[in-house]
Design an enzyme around this catalytic site. Sequence first.
Site, short mmCIF file in Angstrom:
data_model
loop_
_atom_site.label_atom_id
_atom_site.label_comp_id
_atom_site.label_asym_id
_atom_site.label_seq_id
_atom_site.Cartn_x
_atom_site.Cartn_y
_atom_site.Cartn_z
N CYS A 2 0.88 -1.16 0.00
CA CYS A 2 0.00 0.00 0.00
C CYS A 2 0.92 1.21 0.00
O CYS A 2 2.14 1.07 0.07
CB CYS A 2 -0.85 0.03 1.25
SG CYS A 2 -1.75 -1.50 1.55
N ASN A 98 1.30 -0.27 6.36
CA ASN A 98 1.62 -1.20 5.27
C ASN A 98 2.20 -2.45 5.91
O ASN A 98 2.98 -2.33 6.86
CB ASN A 98 2.70 -0.64 4.35
CG ASN A 98 2.18 0.46 3.48
OD1 ASN A 98 1.00 0.78 3.49
ND2 ASN A 98 3.09 1.06 2.71
#
Length: 609
Positions: A2, A98
Amino acid sequence: MCGIVGYVGPRVAAPILLEGLRRLEYRGYDSAGLAIQATNGLEVVRSVGKLDNLSRALEGRSLLGTVGIGHTRWATHGRPSEPNAHPLVSGDVAVVHNGIIENHVALRRRLEAEGVVFKSDTDSEILAHLVHRALERGASLFEAVKATLGFLQGTYGIAVLAGRQPDRIVVAKNASPLVIGLGEGETLCGSDIPALLGHTRQMLFLEDGELAELTTGGARVETLEGQLVSRAPRRIDWSPTQAEKSGFKHFMLKEIFEQPRAVEDTLRGRIRVAAGEIEGAELGLDPAFIDNIDRVYFLACGTSYHATIAGRYWIEQLARLPAQTEIASEVRLRSPVFTPRDLVVAVSQSGETVDTLAAVRTAREAGAYVLAIANVVDSMIPRASNGALYTHAGPEIGVASTKCFTTQLVALLLLAIHLGRRRGVLDASSTASALEALMAVPSLMRRSLERSDEAYEVARRWHNARHMLFLGRGLGYPIALEGALKLKEISYAHAEGYAAGEMKHGPIALIDDEMPVVVVMPHDRHYEKTLANVQEVRARDGRVIAVVSESDQVASTLAEQVLRIPDAPELVQPLLSVIPLQLLAYYFADLKGTDVDQPRNLAKVVTVE
Ligand code: M6R
């Protein structure tokens, strides 16, 4: 995979964060969000879908705060939805994350028992609650984040805000990247360099086990053990486009080199190392069903179909179940026979391939149990299936699939080991050795990638060839098919993959002194037989390029060129032998000057019949 971005400084944060996220959209794009420190507390805006939706959600809102964090998501735990989008919030704390928190289920249960109410299905929300609880006990934001990290197993790159210390962001890293950008009177952070390049080129790279407090005055970095870190920033001169590809010339090459990390993420949280067991619940398969399976039936297209051929071999060998694999577009045309005791495994990186989806629906209508193996969480095929096993490879941008293929192989091998163990075919010790072999793959892949110059040399020698033949036996067969597909997709050279045993039944007629023949032949039980094929090719003046084990002494002397892979147990060899073939296709195409990432006539997602 991400994207994270954060800003502390004198300027209004929202547009800076949005621009940073736009530069990171290649890392994930199923939902996005921002959290901004405002005079009356945190303002959080999130939306599902591409970043344009977030921009629209921000229109008309006057977010004037100068400290904030943002995130663009590629779902792993929890479908793409507004509640699952980051930042995740608990009280006055907002977190973007993330990575994968492996022990999130246990932590969540513990907090729920103490009355904490979770609003998302993510593994990440746990972070917001833990930081919030530590703040409530009087810790500073920095100390609260540090205390939280002590509870975690897994990987993370995080950025955290708290309303009670509104002038700072705390960031931390373990295995997921986190970069700090040092500007004039402002400090930024991001999961990747492109997010920061528009503002500064002075970058400080956080190491695993470090956390940092960011203020307008810069960054104070400490280790988790409390040791102050003083590290000089590095100047980064990449263009934003170069930075998106982490300095690689093409996304495909970047993705080839990402494979060790991608495989680690596929394995993460799915193996109980001490027990030598697979975490069954993580495989998306109803345990009650496993004992009644009569047959495993794979469905897929293209590269994913090649992965299922290896899957079939593994299921037969490790679970001793009848298995077959079918090209999904063909299944649709036939009158396939499915039964409720079939485990149908539909493999698709995109999760959207129309032929695979249609075949899944046919199988479900006949009462079969369908397990999807996909990379895109909550895409159509997983939704149409009974369960899903996600590969967690992160977004794949290059049209030619590379890291999605190898992570599919890992998912299939996990499935085969799990079925074999559960059905009593594998005992504890053979399970443990299979898992050990699997866990060694990322580091062996790194060694394989270090030999990329060998693939380059073969490509340099042959990039004007118009035809190429790829041969392999056993688990080498799907790799031969995949090597040929990669080459033709991106270089437009004609390439054919064949089972080496079939050579005499036709393709041998093609062999002459202009025909390069790539033979996949690491040390395995078929080595001697494949060696005979090499001799046959040589006898007809064919030019042999052999993919061999590092310790090979025989084939390597007969072949004109060799591509070596590290010695490894046969079970995991396909994960290694495909790497030089991906690299060969890449360099071959690049030397020819084709559009590697977007080859002609091909689409990343095939949604038409
Ligand atoms: O998304 P899927 O895995 O279902 O896609 C299947 C094929 O379209 C795909 O693998 C295609 O062959 C790729 N271009 C291979 O590089």
